[in-house]
Write a protein that holds these residues in place. Sequence first.
Motif, PDB file in Angstrom:
ATOM      1  N   SER A  78      -6.705   3.033  -2.605  1.00 26.38           N
ATOM      2  CA  SER A  78      -6.240   3.545  -1.314  1.00 26.38           C
ATOM      3  C   SER A  78      -7.277   4.482  -0.728  1.00 26.38           C
ATOM      4  O   SER A  78      -7.858   5.310  -1.443  1.00 26.38           O
ATOM      5  CB  SER A  78      -4.907   4.267  -1.480  1.00 26.38           C
ATOM      6  N   GLU A  79      -7.528   4.345   0.565  1.00 27.41           N
ATOM      7  CA  GLU A  79      -8.480   5.229   1.233  1.00 27.41           C
ATOM      8  C   GLU A  79      -7.887   6.594   1.533  1.00 27.41           C
ATOM      9  O   GLU A  79      -8.599   7.517   1.911  1.00 27.41           O
ATOM     10  CB  GLU A  79      -8.972   4.589   2.536  1.00 27.41           C
ATOM     11  N   ARG A 103     -11.441  -8.879   2.307  1.00 23.56           N
ATOM     12  CA  ARG A 103     -11.798  -7.470   2.452  1.00 23.56           C
ATOM     13  C   ARG A 103     -11.287  -6.905   3.771  1.00 23.56           C
ATOM     14  O   ARG A 103     -10.726  -5.804   3.817  1.00 23.56           O
ATOM     15  CB  ARG A 103     -13.320  -7.312   2.400  1.00 23.56           C
ATOM     16  N   LEU A 104     -11.493  -7.650   4.838  1.00 20.42           N
ATOM     17  CA  LEU A 104     -11.060  -7.180   6.157  1.00 20.42           C
ATOM     18  C   LEU A 104      -9.551  -6.978   6.204  1.00 20.42           C
ATOM     19  O   LEU A 104      -9.067  -5.997   6.784  1.00 20.42           O
ATOM     20  CB  LEU A 104     -11.497  -8.171   7.235  1.00 20.42           C
ATOM     21  N   GLY A 160      -5.887   0.138   5.062  1.00 15.29           N
ATOM     22  CA  GLY A 160      -6.287   1.382   4.415  1.00 15.29           C
ATOM     23  C   GLY A 160      -6.650   1.253   2.960  1.00 15.29           C
ATOM     24  O   GLY A 160      -6.607   2.238   2.216  1.00 15.29           O
ATOM     25  N   LEU A 161      -7.038   0.057   2.532  1.00 18.26           N
ATOM     26  CA  LEU A 161      -7.494  -0.157   1.160  1.00 18.26           C
ATOM     27  C   LEU A 161      -9.011  -0.331   1.165  1.00 18.26           C
ATOM     28  O   LEU A 161      -9.567  -0.941   2.084  1.00 18.26           O
ATOM     29  CB  LEU A 161      -6.841  -1.392   0.546  1.00 18.26           C
ATOM     30  N   ALA A 162      -9.677   0.192   0.146  1.00 17.21           N
ATOM     31  CA  ALA A 162     -11.137   0.104   0.050  1.00 17.21           C
ATOM     32  C   ALA A 162     -11.529  -0.589  -1.245  1.00 17.21           C
ATOM     33  O   ALA A 162     -11.004  -0.251  -2.316  1.00 17.21           O
ATOM     34  CB  ALA A 162     -11.746   1.505   0.094  1.00 17.21           C
ATOM     35  N   PHE A 188      -9.072  -2.906  -5.397  1.00 18.08           N
ATOM     36  CA  PHE A 188      -9.071  -1.981  -4.273  1.00 18.08           C
ATOM     37  C   PHE A 188      -8.433  -0.661  -4.684  1.00 18.08           C
ATOM     38  O   PHE A 188      -7.656  -0.594  -5.637  1.00 18.08           O
ATOM     39  CB  PHE A 188      -8.268  -2.559  -3.091  1.00 18.08           C
ATOM     40  N   GLU A 212      -8.812  -3.792   4.171  1.00 17.73           N
ATOM     41  CA  GLU A 212      -9.317  -2.587   4.834  1.00 17.73           C
ATOM     42  C   GLU A 212      -8.481  -2.223   6.054  1.00 17.73           C
ATOM     43  O   GLU A 212      -8.315  -1.045   6.372  1.00 17.73           O
ATOM     44  CB  GLU A 212     -10.784  -2.789   5.212  1.00 17.73           C
ATOM     45  N   LYS A 213      -7.948  -3.231   6.715  1.00 17.48           N
ATOM     46  CA  LYS A 213      -7.085  -2.986   7.872  1.00 17.48           C
ATOM     47  C   LYS A 213      -5.868  -2.158   7.480  1.00 17.48           C
ATOM     48  O   LYS A 213      -5.319  -1.409   8.292  1.00 17.48           O
ATOM     49  CB  LYS A 213      -6.649  -4.326   8.470  1.00 17.48           C
ATOM     50  N   LYS A 218       0.830  -1.203   0.000  1.00  8.69           N
ATOM     51  CA  LYS A 218       0.000   0.000   0.000  1.00  8.69           C
ATOM     52  C   LYS A 218       0.869   1.260   0.000  1.00  8.69           C
ATOM     53  O   LYS A 218       0.541   2.259  -0.630  1.00  8.69           O
ATOM     54  CB  LYS A 218      -0.923  -0.021   1.208  1.00  8.69           C
TER      55      LYS A 218
END
Length: 236
Positions: A234-235, A184-185, A191-193, A232, A188-189, A133
């Motif tokens: 990046s958030e 997904r979890l 910082g990816l959406a 995904f 997301e942990k 990431k």
Amino acid sequence: MHYLVEVLNERGMRLLYNEWLDQDMLKAHYEGRPVNRSYDLLLGIIRRHFSNRSQPTLLDFGAGYGGLTSISQKNDFKTHAFDLSEDKNHSAALAGISIVEDLRQFPHYFDFIWVNQVLEHLANPSEVLKTLKASLAKGGFMYLAVPDCAVLDGAFVRQGLSRELFQMLSPHQHINAFTGKTLRLLAEKQGLAPLGLFDYLGMYSIGLGVKEMKFLAKKIIRNSASSTGLLFKSEC
């Protein structure tokens, strides 16, 4: 699910992929496999998305013998590869692919990172995703795909340790088992959406053909369901 108690460390993994596995047998196996044409469609769409860049950057993490990187070059990406296997890296380098040895030297660099059938092999997938990431450029995408192991428990109850189930588990090569939810979890942990409906609708405005539009429609459905092959962003 981390289903092996004792796993190889990084040194052990390098020994596994460089010395313990038969390199000639592996190369013959992978070189004889047909290229998945959906990869060509996806990379073509991603390339159009970055049409304002002369040559967007792509990293194939866990590149193997270059099935994806050859498609990437054809779609005019500046293509890089990372793999623990020296033989696979040598093969990629001969094909003109830039080999990445240390991702920390590529902060916010890659427009597209491809991680296909890799995370299940890693003892520390969360830390690896954190590093990947950090290498993802602003506005970039990451594709994560793993075997869908949602059926493992039921399959074991029905048929025991069958040949098919053993191949899915692949002990000492596959360390982790994922479902769509846990993939997904994990992402997301770090910082990816997962790409949502509006992300995909934005891609429809880049002059796609009918085949590409149908492919994107399927990806929208899969990204909103429990797929283990997800795009995904990046958030932050």
